[in-house]
Design a protein around this motif. Sequence first.
Motif, PDB file in Angstrom:
ATOM      1  N   ASP A  86      66.588  44.949 -18.684  1.00  0.00           N
ATOM      2  CA  ASP A  86      66.221  46.351 -18.489  1.00  0.00           C
ATOM      3  C   ASP A  86      66.155  46.656 -16.999  1.00  0.00           C
ATOM      4  O   ASP A  86      65.346  46.065 -16.273  1.00  0.00           O
ATOM      5  CB  ASP A  86      64.868  46.626 -19.140  1.00  0.00           C
ATOM      6  CG  ASP A  86      64.529  48.113 -19.180  1.00  0.00           C
ATOM      7  OD1 ASP A  86      65.281  48.914 -18.586  1.00  0.00           O
ATOM      8  OD2 ASP A  86      63.517  48.481 -19.804  1.00  0.00           O
ATOM      9  N   SER A 169      56.538  43.658 -30.106  1.00  0.00           N
ATOM     10  CA  SER A 169      57.016  44.978 -30.521  1.00  0.00           C
ATOM     11  C   SER A 169      55.866  45.944 -30.739  1.00  0.00           C
ATOM     12  O   SER A 169      55.984  47.145 -30.479  1.00  0.00           O
ATOM     13  CB  SER A 169      57.844  44.844 -31.809  1.00  0.00           C
ATOM     14  OG  SER A 169      58.979  44.021 -31.582  1.00  0.00           O
ATOM     15  N   ARG A 174      58.010  50.312 -26.195  1.00  0.00           N
ATOM     16  CA  ARG A 174      59.223  50.713 -25.465  1.00  0.00           C
ATOM     17  C   ARG A 174      59.992  49.470 -25.056  1.00  0.00           C
ATOM     18  O   ARG A 174      59.565  48.712 -24.184  1.00  0.00           O
ATOM     19  CB  ARG A 174      58.869  51.518 -24.207  1.00  0.00           C
ATOM     20  CG  ARG A 174      60.077  52.243 -23.592  1.00  0.00           C
ATOM     21  CD  ARG A 174      59.889  52.573 -22.135  1.00  0.00           C
ATOM     22  NE  ARG A 174      59.956  51.400 -21.288  1.00  0.00           N
ATOM     23  CZ  ARG A 174      61.095  50.809 -20.889  1.00  0.00           C
ATOM     24  NH1 ARG A 174      62.267  51.276 -21.288  1.00  0.00           N
ATOM     25  NH2 ARG A 174      61.058  49.748 -20.111  1.00  0.00           N
ATOM     26  N   GLN A 175      61.124  49.243 -25.693  1.00  0.00           N
ATOM     27  CA  GLN A 175      61.949  48.082 -25.416  1.00  0.00           C
ATOM     28  C   GLN A 175      63.392  48.524 -25.181  1.00  0.00           C
ATOM     29  O   GLN A 175      63.835  49.540 -25.742  1.00  0.00           O
ATOM     30  CB  GLN A 175      61.908  47.089 -26.588  1.00  0.00           C
ATOM     31  CG  GLN A 175      60.526  46.532 -26.898  1.00  0.00           C
ATOM     32  CD  GLN A 175      60.049  45.551 -25.834  1.00  0.00           C
ATOM     33  OE1 GLN A 175      60.787  45.197 -24.916  1.00  0.00           O
ATOM     34  NE2 GLN A 175      58.802  45.114 -25.944  1.00  0.00           N
ATOM     35  N   PRO A 176      64.160  47.787 -24.378  1.00  0.00           N
ATOM     36  CA  PRO A 176      65.561  48.166 -24.138  1.00  0.00           C
ATOM     37  C   PRO A 176      66.492  47.806 -25.287  1.00  0.00           C
ATOM     38  O   PRO A 176      67.677  48.129 -25.242  1.00  0.00           O
ATOM     39  CB  PRO A 176      65.913  47.353 -22.879  1.00  0.00           C
ATOM     40  CG  PRO A 176      65.020  46.154 -22.948  1.00  0.00           C
ATOM     41  CD  PRO A 176      63.734  46.649 -23.555  1.00  0.00           C
ATOM     42  N   TYR A 177      65.974  47.135 -26.333  1.00  0.00           N
ATOM     43  CA  TYR A 177      66.795  46.766 -27.488  1.00  0.00           C
ATOM     44  C   TYR A 177      66.255  47.473 -28.726  1.00  0.00           C
ATOM     45  O   TYR A 177      65.091  47.831 -28.811  1.00  0.00           O
ATOM     46  CB  TYR A 177      66.792  45.242 -27.688  1.00  0.00           C
ATOM     47  CG  TYR A 177      65.423  44.615 -27.564  1.00  0.00           C
ATOM     48  CD1 TYR A 177      64.526  44.570 -28.644  1.00  0.00           C
ATOM     49  CD2 TYR A 177      65.006  44.060 -26.357  1.00  0.00           C
ATOM     50  CE1 TYR A 177      63.278  44.009 -28.514  1.00  0.00           C
ATOM     51  CE2 TYR A 177      63.744  43.488 -26.217  1.00  0.00           C
ATOM     52  CZ  TYR A 177      62.893  43.465 -27.307  1.00  0.00           C
ATOM     53  OH  TYR A 177      61.642  42.906 -27.187  1.00  0.00           O
ATOM     54  N   ARG A 178      67.145  47.655 -29.713  1.00  0.00           N
ATOM     55  CA  ARG A 178      66.790  48.424 -30.908  1.00  0.00           C
ATOM     56  C   ARG A 178      66.110  47.569 -31.970  1.00  0.00           C
ATOM     57  O   ARG A 178      65.230  48.038 -32.680  1.00  0.00           O
ATOM     58  CB  ARG A 178      68.048  49.068 -31.495  1.00  0.00           C
ATOM     59  CG  ARG A 178      68.737  50.074 -30.566  1.00  0.00           C
ATOM     60  CD  ARG A 178      69.913  50.736 -31.251  1.00  0.00           C
ATOM     61  NE  ARG A 178      70.916  49.766 -31.670  1.00  0.00           N
ATOM     62  CZ  ARG A 178      71.866  49.295 -30.882  1.00  0.00           C
ATOM     63  NH1 ARG A 178      71.949  49.708 -29.612  1.00  0.00           N
ATOM     64  NH2 ARG A 178      72.751  48.419 -31.331  1.00  0.00           N
ATOM     65  N   ASN A 179      66.553  46.329 -32.093  1.00  0.00           N
ATOM     66  CA  ASN A 179      66.033  45.445 -33.136  1.00  0.00           C
ATOM     67  C   ASN A 179      66.272  44.001 -32.707  1.00  0.00           C
ATOM     68  O   ASN A 179      66.750  43.739 -31.587  1.00  0.00           O
ATOM     69  CB  ASN A 179      66.705  45.739 -34.481  1.00  0.00           C
ATOM     70  CG  ASN A 179      68.224  45.804 -34.349  1.00  0.00           C
ATOM     71  OD1 ASN A 179      68.841  44.933 -33.733  1.00  0.00           O
ATOM     72  ND2 ASN A 179      68.818  46.856 -34.908  1.00  0.00           N
ATOM     73  N   ASP A 182      69.946  43.151 -31.859  1.00  0.00           N
ATOM     74  CA  ASP A 182      70.319  43.706 -30.563  1.00  0.00           C
ATOM     75  C   ASP A 182      69.690  42.894 -29.433  1.00  0.00           C
ATOM     76  O   ASP A 182      70.302  42.696 -28.378  1.00  0.00           O
ATOM     77  CB  ASP A 182      69.881  45.162 -30.480  1.00  0.00           C
ATOM     78  CG  ASP A 182      70.420  45.866 -29.244  1.00  0.00           C
ATOM     79  OD1 ASP A 182      71.556  45.567 -28.837  1.00  0.00           O
ATOM     80  OD2 ASP A 182      69.697  46.697 -28.665  1.00  0.00           O
ATOM     81  N   ARG A 186      71.812  41.044 -26.457  1.00  0.00           N
ATOM     82  CA  ARG A 186      71.552  41.311 -25.042  1.00  0.00           C
ATOM     83  C   ARG A 186      71.193  40.025 -24.281  1.00  0.00           C
ATOM     84  O   ARG A 186      71.589  39.846 -23.121  1.00  0.00           O
ATOM     85  CB  ARG A 186      70.429  42.345 -24.897  1.00  0.00           C
ATOM     86  CG  ARG A 186      70.843  43.746 -25.321  1.00  0.00           C
ATOM     87  CD  ARG A 186      69.662  44.702 -25.356  1.00  0.00           C
ATOM     88  NE  ARG A 186      70.045  46.023 -25.795  1.00  0.00           N
ATOM     89  CZ  ARG A 186      70.329  47.043 -24.962  1.00  0.00           C
ATOM     90  NH1 ARG A 186      70.266  46.861 -23.655  1.00  0.00           N
ATOM     91  NH2 ARG A 186      70.663  48.209 -25.441  1.00  0.00           N
TER      92      ARG A 186
END
Length: 203
Positions: A86, A169, A174-179, A182, A186
Amino acid sequence: MTLIVVALALLILVPMLPALARGSVAAWLAVPPLAACLWWLSRSTHATLPLYIAPVLVPGFMAGVFGSTLLAGQSPLIEQIVRLMDPVEPEPDVLIYARKLTLAWTLFFIALSATNLVLALLAEPDGLLLAGGITPPFTVPQEWWSLFANLIGYLLVAAFFLIEYAYRSHRFPRQPYRNMLDFFVRVLAIMPRLVSNVAAPRR
């Protein structure tokens, strides 16, 4: 046996390289006894020795990778992952958590390695102590060692990661990956830079 010894030597020395490059006295003092142990192993005719040693060295290697980034002048491994994944400057709480998590993984892998070693030493009938002609104060069935080294240890790693991921989580939504998928994608994408950062000695 020679190829196995070479592979074990690499597992031991690779995480030590940053410390050796920095001129760490402890790291250099550890080299002669480690070399002696590897020489002894190369001369051994006990066929099961490598089977016992690998489950000790692999988590030990991981502990070295995580732990070496906690030394003075280093950036904790989890913090490096956060920064590479991120571009936004992490919050102070995230950096504190990243250091604590790096330490937690280090201690976890040390405990895993130590457990495998103790079980390997005490295993019967072909444990390390019995193979060396030493009678341990008590023994455990060799099946216990096999079950822990080949199954339970891996399940513990997976459980540690899943529990920590769920907690992370929740605590840092707020994380730069969706799941999770992902996240792994990354991490794989930044792996070359991460390896370069860990391997490069800091001045």
